[in-house]
Scaffold this motif. Structure first.
Motif, short mmCIF file in Angstrom:
data_model
loop_
_atom_site.label_atom_id
_atom_site.label_comp_id
_atom_site.label_asym_id
_atom_site.label_seq_id
_atom_site.Cartn_x
_atom_site.Cartn_y
_atom_site.Cartn_z
N ASP A 1 0.82 -1.13 -0.03
CA ASP A 1 0.06 -0.10 0.12
C ASP A 1 0.75 1.24 -0.21
N LYS A 2 2.10 1.09 0.32
CA LYS A 2 2.84 2.63 0.78
C LYS A 2 4.45 2.05 0.57
N ILE A 3 5.30 3.25 0.37
CA ILE A 3 6.56 2.92 0.44
C ILE A 3 7.03 3.57 1.91
N ASP A 4 7.93 2.72 2.52
CA ASP A 4 8.34 2.96 3.76
C ASP A 4 9.79 3.79 3.40
N TYR A 5 9.74 5.27 4.13
CA TYR A 5 10.61 6.23 3.70
C TYR A 5 11.34 6.38 5.16
N ALA A 6 11.12 5.49 6.43
CA ALA A 6 11.70 5.60 7.56
C ALA A 6 12.89 5.81 7.39
N GLN A 7 13.82 5.04 6.79
CA GLN A 7 15.12 5.02 6.85
C GLN A 7 16.05 5.88 6.05
N ILE A 8 15.27 6.83 5.30
CA ILE A 8 16.06 7.87 4.51
C ILE A 8 16.74 8.80 5.14
N GLN A 9 18.22 9.28 5.01
CA GLN A 9 18.81 9.92 5.91
C GLN A 9 18.76 11.47 4.79
N THR A 10 18.17 12.44 5.44
CA THR A 10 17.61 13.64 4.97
C THR A 10 18.40 14.91 5.61
N LEU A 11 18.66 15.66 4.63
CA LEU A 11 19.39 16.99 5.12
C LEU A 11 18.66 18.25 4.33
N ILE A 12 18.03 19.11 5.28
CA ILE A 12 17.27 20.24 4.86
C ILE A 12 18.37 21.50 4.76
N VAL A 13 18.58 22.13 3.70
CA VAL A 13 19.57 23.25 3.78
C VAL A 13 18.87 24.60 3.40
N GLU A 14 18.51 25.36 4.48
CA GLU A 14 17.29 26.44 4.26
C GLU A 14 17.40 27.46 5.10
N ASP A 15 17.77 28.75 5.12
CA ASP A 15 17.78 29.76 6.06
C ASP A 15 16.85 30.24 6.36
N ASN A 16 15.43 30.09 5.87
CA ASN A 16 14.19 30.69 6.27
C ASN A 16 13.57 29.82 7.27
N ALA A 17 13.33 30.06 8.64
CA ALA A 17 12.92 29.33 9.68
C ALA A 17 11.61 28.55 9.40
N ILE A 18 10.57 29.35 8.87
CA ILE A 18 9.34 29.09 8.36
C ILE A 18 9.19 27.99 7.30
N ASN A 19 10.06 28.01 6.24
CA ASN A 19 10.13 27.09 5.10
C ASN A 19 11.04 25.67 5.81
N GLN A 20 11.80 26.00 6.58
CA GLN A 20 12.37 24.61 7.34
C GLN A 20 11.15 23.88 8.07
N LYS A 21 10.35 24.60 8.80
CA LYS A 21 9.32 23.91 9.47
C LYS A 21 8.44 23.20 8.35
N VAL A 22 8.13 23.98 7.50
CA VAL A 22 7.34 23.30 6.36
C VAL A 22 7.52 22.03 5.68
N LEU A 23 8.73 22.03 5.32
CA LEU A 23 9.37 20.88 4.78
C LEU A 23 9.91 19.65 5.77
N LYS A 24 10.04 20.22 6.91
CA LYS A 24 10.32 19.26 7.80
C LYS A 24 9.15 18.28 8.33
N ARG A 25 7.87 19.14 8.38
CA ARG A 25 6.45 18.62 8.82
C ARG A 25 6.08 17.84 7.70
N MET A 26 6.24 18.10 6.59
CA MET A 26 5.73 17.29 5.22
C MET A 26 6.78 16.16 5.27
N LEU A 27 7.98 16.07 5.38
CA LEU A 27 8.70 14.83 5.59
C LEU A 27 8.25 14.08 6.74
N LEU A 28 8.06 14.58 7.81
CA LEU A 28 7.75 13.63 8.92
C LEU A 28 6.55 13.01 8.71
N ARG A 29 5.49 13.66 8.15
CA ARG A 29 4.19 13.20 7.71
C ARG A 29 4.22 12.00 6.74
#
Length: 728
Positions: A596-624
């Motif tokens: 039914d879905k793909i397991d992304y739990a083990q993906i090692q991810t780095l967000i490079v972004e200076d805008n705090a709001i955009n950091q939160k948006v992308l991180k929350r999407m990845l967590l979801r």
């Protein structure tokens, strides 16, 4: 926040300096026919409120938040009109221009049952910051538009006395384009925060009022984004800054890049997206992949937009012939964006049979200097509202839509088809439209087939003479026509299930040991014991197809057969028929695909972004989406250090950052990477344009996502990454 009413407003001033409130979004608080009509007549332009002796007036006059949990007795209030819905509690929050003390707007919400507190103000702080940035950018655009209009009027008035008018106009156009590009970046950045956070909040809505308010925010943001994109593209075309780069392209890859996001749009309206590819369509030829994608995205996007829910949209691709002066060959040789047009504007006469695999007869050439040119024909058809015959003549003009009713019903700039027609011209092609009001609309695009290799049906038949195709499907890919395979002259048998194939294998004499068997099996029908039984008798290869990628063994997998060019599919089958039999099972990696879905739990991810709001948006999407290992770097220098310390699978990289930008950081990361590990680098940026993409690719970028982005775009990027890692 369980509030019943709300608004977002801009603080403006009258000529005498007295401030007032002008809304950009407001819930409907009408209580009778008169107030309902007033709301409907004025909500698009914004409602204006002048009474400063009120709760919202206290916010404007004091530039401070106002909390009132007992509005009827609050001395700052002014009461409400007779019949007005009760107003019991109110929270008003001012916001200010970035880096200054000048208040440029406020947010107001009312009637939260539990009342309001400082905690609510703190919770809404990121939202008010993005509102302030958006209004500030909108105000700057509005002011600059006035300046641009004044400049254009002055240039027009003095054109007759300027000997070098053309040079000055080109310089002004360049500045205008730079302005639009700059404003596009400034608007996209805060808009990413608004749309990103709003889309995440939509999944946690508890009240209809919240749903309505968030839907208005998202809808308004998406409309603004569409306006920004259209105006920027049109400005590029008008100033001659949009290049056409002719090189060898893969039509399969070009169409795949378009159809995936279009299919997501179609799914939202339960629209069936059907694709029909002629067997004679080649895989590779000379053209501009980016421009074809842009054209097809506009045409298919419009087809989805104007179709009824549950409707059908068709894309048919075939090969036809037409006479041309030979300028299309010059287009490729000179790598030029200029192309000659047929001055009479008449389309050639040919059989326009609705059969998707019709092969047109040769067209007679009347001009002795003309030559027959093979063309690739795309037909996009929907069965929606249609277009009146009287509107067809202006459909490709800028800022035009089919009718006033269309403009009222479907938001947009009216630039899409104008941009499309200019891109088609740049490719040396033609575009026509046929429509019947209330029945259908059909757009036909033709582009030259230059330096392509025609599909040789006889050659493929000879290459497959010692092979059989065993096709197992219960029409799970219902748009795929199995007759396509038979047109190549290949030996072919179809089965409704693996059980039926198993019975066939068990009958003595059915399987010839001297032949190679290619098993093309629908993934949810696959049985390993059936295939293993076949592979013990004769040389065989397993190919699966379906959207879930649930089969991890075999020689390959196709997401959809109907969206594969027949020539590409047969090329793959020919390649397998020549190789030794037996499929080597693939070993699963840490990235598991479930049914039914793909397991992304083990993906090692780095967000490079200076805008705090955009950091939160992308991180929350990845967590979801299920990603658990997420690091954040505020600039490229920190990203470079962390990439040396960790083996990231994917890096989401912004472009403009302090200390070190994304381009330099990407180049250094690529230079320092060691061994076989190479992270996928995805630029997530408000900078859009071919020049930027070329620069980023040369530095080592793999792909791009423009701000504001959707969670579906992030998911598609992760899915592509997992597919590469799991099946490489």
């Amino acid at each position: 926040m369980d509030s019943e009413y709300g608004f977002i407003g801009e603080v403006k001033r009258e000529a005498d300096g007295v401030p007032y409130l002008h809304t950009h979004a407001i819930t409907n608080i009408a209580w009778n026919t008169e107030t309902s009509k007033f709301y409907d007549d004025n909500v698009d332009a914004g409602l204006k409120f002048y009474n400063l002796n009120s709760l919202f007036g206290s916010v404007i006059t004091t530039s401070k938040p106002v909390i009132s949990n007992d509005c009827p007795t609050d001395p700052r209030g002014c009461g409400i009109p007779e019949g007005h819905p009760p107003l019991t509690k109110f929270l008003g929050i001012p916001f200010f221009e970035q880096g200054g003390e000048n208040m440029n707007g406020m947010v107001g919400i009312a009637n939260k049952r539990a009342g309001y507190s400082q905690a609510d103000i703190d919770f809404l702080e990121p939202f008010t910051v993005t509102c302030s940035n958006l209004i500030q950018a909108y105000t700057a655009m509005r002011e600059n538009k006035v300046l641009i209009n004044q400049l254009e009027e002055k240039v027009t008035a003095r054109t007759w006395e300027l000997e070098n008018a053309n040079k000055q106009i080109m310089q002004a156009s360049k500045k205008q384009l730079e302005f639009f590009a700059c404003m596009s970046h400034e608007i996209r950045t805060p808009l990413n925060g608004i749309l990103g956070l709003s889309s995440l909040l939509q999944d946690n809505i508890v009240s209809p009022s919240e749903a309505n308010s968030l839907n208005m925010i998202v809808k308004s943001g998406e409309l603004l984004l569409g306006v920004v994109n259209d105006v920027l593209d049109y400005a590029k075309l008008e100033t001659g800054n949009l290049n056409v780069e002719i090189h060898q392209i893969s039509l399969q890859e070009t169409l795949d890049a378009v159809l995936h996001p279009i299919a997501i749009q179609a799914l939202k309206k339960q629209i069936k997206l059907c694709t029909y590819y002629d067997v004679n369509v080649p895989e590779k030829f000379l053209s501009d992949s980016r421009r074809i994608q842009q054209i097809m995205y506009n045409l298919l996007g419009n087809a989805i937009k104007f179709s009824y829910d549950g409707g059908i949209v068709e894309l048919t691709v075939s090969v036809c012939t037409n006479d041309d002066t030979g300028s299309l060959r010059n287009l490729a040789n000179n790598n030029s964006q200029e192309a000659h047009e047929n001055e009479n504007g008449q389309a050639e006469k040919e059989d326009v049979s609705r059969c998707p695999f019709h092969r047109p007869e040769k067209v007679a050439v009347s001009n002795a200097e003309s030559v027959e040119t093979r063309q690739l024909k795309f037909m996009v058809k929907d069965y929606g509202k249609g277009i009146a015959r009287s509107d067809l003549a202006q459909i490709f003009q800028p800022f035009q839509q089919a009718s006033g009713t269309t403009r009222q019903t479907y938001e947009g700039t009216g630039l899409g088809l104008s941009i499309t027609s200019k891109l088609v011209k740049g490719l040396g092609g033609t575009i026509t439209v046929d429509s019947q009001l209330g029945e259908f609309s059909e757009f036909t695009l033709k582009v030259p087939l230059l330096d392509d290799t025609p599909v040789d049906l006889d050659k493929i038949a000879k290459q497959m003479k010692d092979s059989h195709i065993l096709f197992v499907s219960n029409d799970g890919d219902e748009n795929f026509d199995v007759d396509i395979i038979q047109r190549f002259g290949v030996k072919f048998l179809k089965f409704e299930s693996c059980e039926a194939l198993d019975v066939f294998i068990g009958i003595t004499g059915n399987i010839d040991k001297s032949q190679t068997y290619l098993c093309l099996i629908q993934e949810d029908l696959y049985r390993s014991d059936t295939y293993q039984r076949l592979s013990k008798i004769a040389s065989s290869h397993l190919l699966s197809f379906g959207p879930k990628y649930s089969i991890t063994e075999g020689s390959g997998h196709f997401c959809s057969l109907s969206r594969m060019l027949p020539s590409v599919l047969m090329k793959r089958l020919v390649s397998l028929s020549k190789s030794s039999g037996g499929s080597i099972p693939k070993t699963r990696t840490k990235f598991e695909r479930t049914e039914d879905k793909i397991d992304y739990a083990q993906i090692q991810t780095l967000i490079v972004e200076d805008n705090a709001i955009n950091q939160k948006v992308l991180k929350r999407m990845l967590l979801r989406l299920g990603v658990k290992h997420i690091d954040i770097a505020d600039n490229g220098k920190i990203a470079l250090k962390r990439s040396c310390e960790n083996n990231y699978d994917i890096i989401f990289m912004d472009m403009q950052m302090p200390v070190m930008g994304g381009i330099e950081a990407t180049r250094l990361i690529r230079d320092r990477q060691s061994g076989s590990h190479s992270p996928t680098i995805v630029f997530v940026t408000a900078n859009v344009g071919e020049m930027f993409e070329d620069t980023a690719k040369s530095a080592g970028a793999d792909t791009f996502i423009s701000k504001p982005f959707k969670i579906s775009e992030i998911e598609l990027t992760l899915e592509t990454l997992v597919t590469k890692l799991a099946y490489s």
